[in-house]
Design a protein around this motif. Structure first.
Motif, PDB file in Angstrom:
ATOM      1  N   ALA A 204     -55.507 -90.010  20.310  1.00 50.74           N
ATOM      2  CA  ALA A 204     -54.105 -90.390  20.521  1.00 50.74           C
ATOM      3  C   ALA A 204     -53.998 -91.752  21.203  1.00 50.74           C
ATOM      4  CB  ALA A 204     -53.393 -89.333  21.354  1.00 50.74           C
ATOM      5  N   GLY A 205     -55.134 -92.292  21.638  1.00 50.89           N
ATOM      6  CA  GLY A 205     -55.122 -93.595  22.307  1.00 50.89           C
ATOM      7  C   GLY A 205     -54.882 -93.509  23.796  1.00 50.89           C
ATOM      8  N   THR A 206     -54.943 -92.300  24.364  1.00 52.55           N
ATOM      9  CA  THR A 206     -54.726 -92.134  25.808  1.00 52.55           C
ATOM     10  C   THR A 206     -56.025 -91.818  26.540  1.00 52.55           C
ATOM     11  OG1 THR A 206     -54.144 -89.809  25.502  1.00 52.55           O
ATOM     12  CG2 THR A 206     -52.340 -91.394  25.512  1.00 52.55           C
ATOM     13  N   GLY A 207     -57.144 -91.946  25.835  1.00 55.19           N
ATOM     14  CA  GLY A 207     -58.452 -91.735  26.457  1.00 55.19           C
ATOM     15  C   GLY A 207     -58.963 -93.035  27.049  1.00 55.19           C
ATOM     16  N   ALA A 208     -60.257 -93.171  27.106  1.00 56.08           N
ATOM     17  CA  ALA A 208     -60.892 -94.350  27.675  1.00 56.08           C
ATOM     18  C   ALA A 208     -60.538 -95.614  26.886  1.00 56.08           C
ATOM     19  CB  ALA A 208     -62.400 -94.151  27.692  1.00 56.08           C
ATOM     20  N   LEU A 209     -60.484 -96.735  27.569  1.00 50.90           N
ATOM     21  CA  LEU A 209     -60.205 -98.017  26.936  1.00 50.90           C
ATOM     22  C   LEU A 209     -61.197 -98.293  25.803  1.00 50.90           C
ATOM     23  CD1 LEU A 209     -58.592-100.637  26.894  1.00 50.90           C
ATOM     24  CD2 LEU A 209     -60.149-101.549  28.598  1.00 50.90           C
ATOM     25  N   TYR A 210     -62.462 -97.962  26.024  1.00 49.12           N
ATOM     26  CA  TYR A 210     -63.492 -98.188  25.008  1.00 49.12           C
ATOM     27  C   TYR A 210     -63.132 -97.495  23.700  1.00 49.12           C
ATOM     28  CZ  TYR A 210     -68.059 -98.511  22.776  1.00 49.12           C
ATOM     29  OH  TYR A 210     -69.075 -98.783  21.893  1.00 49.12           O
ATOM     30  N   THR A 211     -62.697 -96.247  23.773  1.00 52.84           N
ATOM     31  CA  THR A 211     -62.410 -95.494  22.543  1.00 52.84           C
ATOM     32  C   THR A 211     -61.053 -95.863  21.948  1.00 52.84           C
ATOM     33  OG1 THR A 211     -61.515 -93.603  23.779  1.00 52.84           O
ATOM     34  CG2 THR A 211     -63.865 -93.551  23.213  1.00 52.84           C
ATOM     35  N   ARG A 212     -60.134 -96.380  22.738  1.00 52.52           N
ATOM     36  CA  ARG A 212     -58.817 -96.770  22.202  1.00 52.52           C
ATOM     37  C   ARG A 212     -58.949 -97.790  21.087  1.00 52.52           C
ATOM     38  NH1 ARG A 212     -55.729 -97.876  27.747  1.00 52.52           N
ATOM     39  NH2 ARG A 212     -56.638 -96.021  28.659  1.00 52.52           N
ATOM     40  N   LYS A 213     -59.934 -98.663  21.230  1.00 52.47           N
ATOM     41  CA  LYS A 213     -60.128 -99.726  20.247  1.00 52.47           C
ATOM     42  C   LYS A 213     -61.053 -99.306  19.117  1.00 52.47           C
ATOM     43  CE  LYS A 213     -59.383-103.218  23.740  1.00 52.47           C
ATOM     44  NZ  LYS A 213     -59.839-104.453  24.346  1.00 52.47           N
ATOM     45  N   ARG A 214     -61.566 -98.063  19.171  1.00 57.47           N
ATOM     46  CA  ARG A 214     -62.551 -97.609  18.190  1.00 57.47           C
ATOM     47  C   ARG A 214     -62.185 -96.243  17.602  1.00 57.47           C
ATOM     48  NH1 ARG A 214     -64.759-100.600  22.159  1.00 57.47           N
ATOM     49  NH2 ARG A 214     -66.358-102.098  21.573  1.00 57.47           N
ATOM     50  N   ARG A 215     -60.902 -95.999  17.426  1.00 64.29           N
ATOM     51  CA  ARG A 215     -60.436 -94.737  16.872  1.00 64.29           C
ATOM     52  C   ARG A 215     -60.548 -94.737  15.355  1.00 64.29           C
ATOM     53  NH1 ARG A 215     -54.610 -94.144  18.834  1.00 64.29           N
ATOM     54  NH2 ARG A 215     -54.687 -96.375  18.905  1.00 64.29           N
ATOM     55  N   PRO A 216     -60.686 -93.562  14.765  1.00 66.20           N
ATOM     56  CA  PRO A 216     -60.791 -92.246  15.396  1.00 66.20           C
ATOM     57  C   PRO A 216     -62.211 -91.984  15.894  1.00 66.20           C
ATOM     58  CG  PRO A 216     -60.915 -91.993  13.025  1.00 66.20           C
ATOM     59  CD  PRO A 216     -60.682 -93.466  13.300  1.00 66.20           C
ATOM     60  N   ILE A 217     -62.300 -91.034  16.793  1.00 67.12           N
ATOM     61  CA  ILE A 217     -63.595 -90.605  17.312  1.00 67.12           C
ATOM     62  C   ILE A 217     -63.788 -89.138  16.951  1.00 67.12           C
ATOM     63  CG2 ILE A 217     -63.489 -92.248  19.225  1.00 67.12           C
ATOM     64  CD1 ILE A 217     -63.405 -88.659  20.202  1.00 67.12           C
ATOM     65  N   SER A 218     -65.033 -88.705  16.978  1.00 67.77           N
ATOM     66  CA  SER A 218     -65.300 -87.265  16.841  1.00 67.77           C
ATOM     67  C   SER A 218     -66.437 -86.914  17.795  1.00 67.77           C
ATOM     68  CB  SER A 218     -65.652 -86.884  15.409  1.00 67.77           C
ATOM     69  OG  SER A 218     -66.825 -87.537  14.998  1.00 67.77           O
TER      70      SER A 218
ATOM     71  N   CYS B 207     -65.764 -83.786  30.745  1.00 69.55           N
ATOM     72  CA  CYS B 207     -64.414 -83.230  30.765  1.00 69.55           C
ATOM     73  C   CYS B 207     -64.468 -81.726  31.000  1.00 69.55           C
ATOM     74  CB  CYS B 207     -63.705 -83.517  29.447  1.00 69.55           C
ATOM     75  SG  CYS B 207     -64.466 -82.691  28.044  1.00 69.55           S
ATOM     76  N   SER B 208     -63.287 -81.107  31.073  1.00 67.52           N
ATOM     77  CA  SER B 208     -63.218 -79.651  31.209  1.00 67.52           C
ATOM     78  C   SER B 208     -62.723 -78.971  29.930  1.00 67.52           C
ATOM     79  CB  SER B 208     -62.308 -79.267  32.377  1.00 67.52           C
ATOM     80  OG  SER B 208     -61.004 -79.750  32.156  1.00 67.52           O
ATOM     81  N   ASP B 209     -62.211 -79.750  28.972  1.00 66.47           N
ATOM     82  CA  ASP B 209     -61.706 -79.192  27.715  1.00 66.47           C
ATOM     83  C   ASP B 209     -62.043 -80.164  26.585  1.00 66.47           C
ATOM     84  OD1 ASP B 209     -60.162 -78.436  25.482  1.00 66.47           O
ATOM     85  OD2 ASP B 209     -58.532 -77.685  26.737  1.00 66.47           O
ATOM     86  N   ILE B 210     -63.053 -79.836  25.809  1.00 70.16           N
ATOM     87  CA  ILE B 210     -63.546 -80.764  24.782  1.00 70.16           C
ATOM     88  C   ILE B 210     -62.496 -81.076  23.716  1.00 70.16           C
ATOM     89  CG2 ILE B 210     -65.171 -80.961  22.866  1.00 70.16           C
ATOM     90  CD1 ILE B 210     -67.317 -79.960  24.578  1.00 70.16           C
ATOM     91  N   SER B 211     -61.840 -80.072  23.190  1.00 75.61           N
ATOM     92  CA  SER B 211     -60.877 -80.340  22.108  1.00 75.61           C
ATOM     93  C   SER B 211     -59.693 -81.165  22.611  1.00 75.61           C
ATOM     94  CB  SER B 211     -60.408 -79.051  21.444  1.00 75.61           C
ATOM     95  OG  SER B 211     -59.738 -78.233  22.363  1.00 75.61           O
ATOM     96  N   ALA B 212     -59.214 -80.891  23.812  1.00 80.45           N
ATOM     97  CA  ALA B 212     -58.116 -81.681  24.377  1.00 80.45           C
ATOM     98  C   ALA B 212     -58.565 -83.115  24.629  1.00 80.45           C
ATOM     99  CB  ALA B 212     -57.615 -81.055  25.673  1.00 80.45           C
ATOM    100  N   ARG B 213     -59.810 -83.274  25.063  1.00 76.21           N
ATOM    101  CA  ARG B 213     -60.318 -84.621  25.327  1.00 76.21           C
ATOM    102  C   ARG B 213     -60.437 -85.408  24.034  1.00 76.21           C
ATOM    103  NH1 ARG B 213     -59.752 -88.596  28.446  1.00 76.21           N
ATOM    104  NH2 ARG B 213     -61.609 -89.826  28.848  1.00 76.21           N
ATOM    105  N   GLU B 214     -60.920 -84.776  22.973  1.00 73.22           N
ATOM    106  CA  GLU B 214     -61.007 -85.453  21.681  1.00 73.22           C
ATOM    107  C   GLU B 214     -59.617 -85.872  21.195  1.00 73.22           C
ATOM    108  OE1 GLU B 214     -63.669 -84.804  17.777  1.00 73.22           O
ATOM    109  OE2 GLU B 214     -62.358 -83.113  18.253  1.00 73.22           O
ATOM    110  N   GLN B 215     -58.644 -84.999  21.375  1.00 70.64           N
ATOM    111  CA  GLN B 215     -57.267 -85.318  20.983  1.00 70.64           C
ATOM    112  C   GLN B 215     -56.722 -86.501  21.783  1.00 70.64           C
ATOM    113  OE1 GLN B 215     -55.015 -81.689  21.390  1.00 70.64           O
ATOM    114  NE2 GLN B 215     -56.017 -80.719  19.641  1.00 70.64           N
ATOM    115  N   ARG B 216     -57.006 -86.527  23.088  1.00 74.90           N
ATOM    116  CA  ARG B 216     -56.537 -87.653  23.920  1.00 74.90           C
ATOM    117  C   ARG B 216     -57.175 -88.965  23.482  1.00 74.90           C
ATOM    118  NH1 ARG B 216     -56.820 -83.824  28.054  1.00 74.90           N
ATOM    119  NH2 ARG B 216     -58.773 -84.647  28.871  1.00 74.90           N
ATOM    120  N   HIS B 217     -58.469 -88.927  23.201  1.00 70.55           N
ATOM    121  CA  HIS B 217     -59.138 -90.142  22.714  1.00 70.55           C
ATOM    122  C   HIS B 217     -58.466 -90.610  21.419  1.00 70.55           C
ATOM    123  CE1 HIS B 217     -62.462 -90.736  25.471  1.00 70.55           C
ATOM    124  NE2 HIS B 217     -62.900 -89.495  25.305  1.00 70.55           N
TER     125      HIS B 217
END
Length: 92
Positions: free
Chosen positions: A32-46, A20-30
């Motif tokens: 929020a459930g708007t990241g990759a399908l893999y992480t949507r089912k495995r929230r929260p992530i860090s 990604c180009s922005d780590i904190s924004a990417r973590e927030q998207r994951h």
């Protein structure tokens, strides 16, 4: 602009590799459930590990490399250890 390769720890203990180009924004998207399908089912992530690159191409090449690695190798990277070399002090 800087780009990043990252490893994210999912709620089930698995590791997700991305870039990604922005780590904190990417973590927030994951999370929020708007990241990759893999992480949507495995929230929260860090995000537990990252590397910085000057181009997205370099970050994606590194991502592709790490995605082929075993879980053990990725875990060693997260711990700050060499991913393939067993250190003498670790086995003692």
């Amino acid at each position: 602009m800087l780009f990043y390769l990252y490893l994210a720890r999912c709620s089930d203990g698995s590791l997700y590799t991305g870039s990604c180009s922005d780590i904190s924004a990417r973590e927030q998207r994951h999370n929020a459930g708007t990241g990759a399908l893999y992480t949507r089912k495995r929230r929260p992530i860090s995000i537990v590990y990252h590397e910085q690159f000057s181009s997205l191409l370099e970050a994606r090449r590194r991502e592709a490399q790490i995605k082929r690695w075993s879980r053990k190798k990725k875990e060693r990277l997260v711990l700050g250890l060499h991913p393939t070399k067993e250190q003498e002090t670790e086995s003692q």
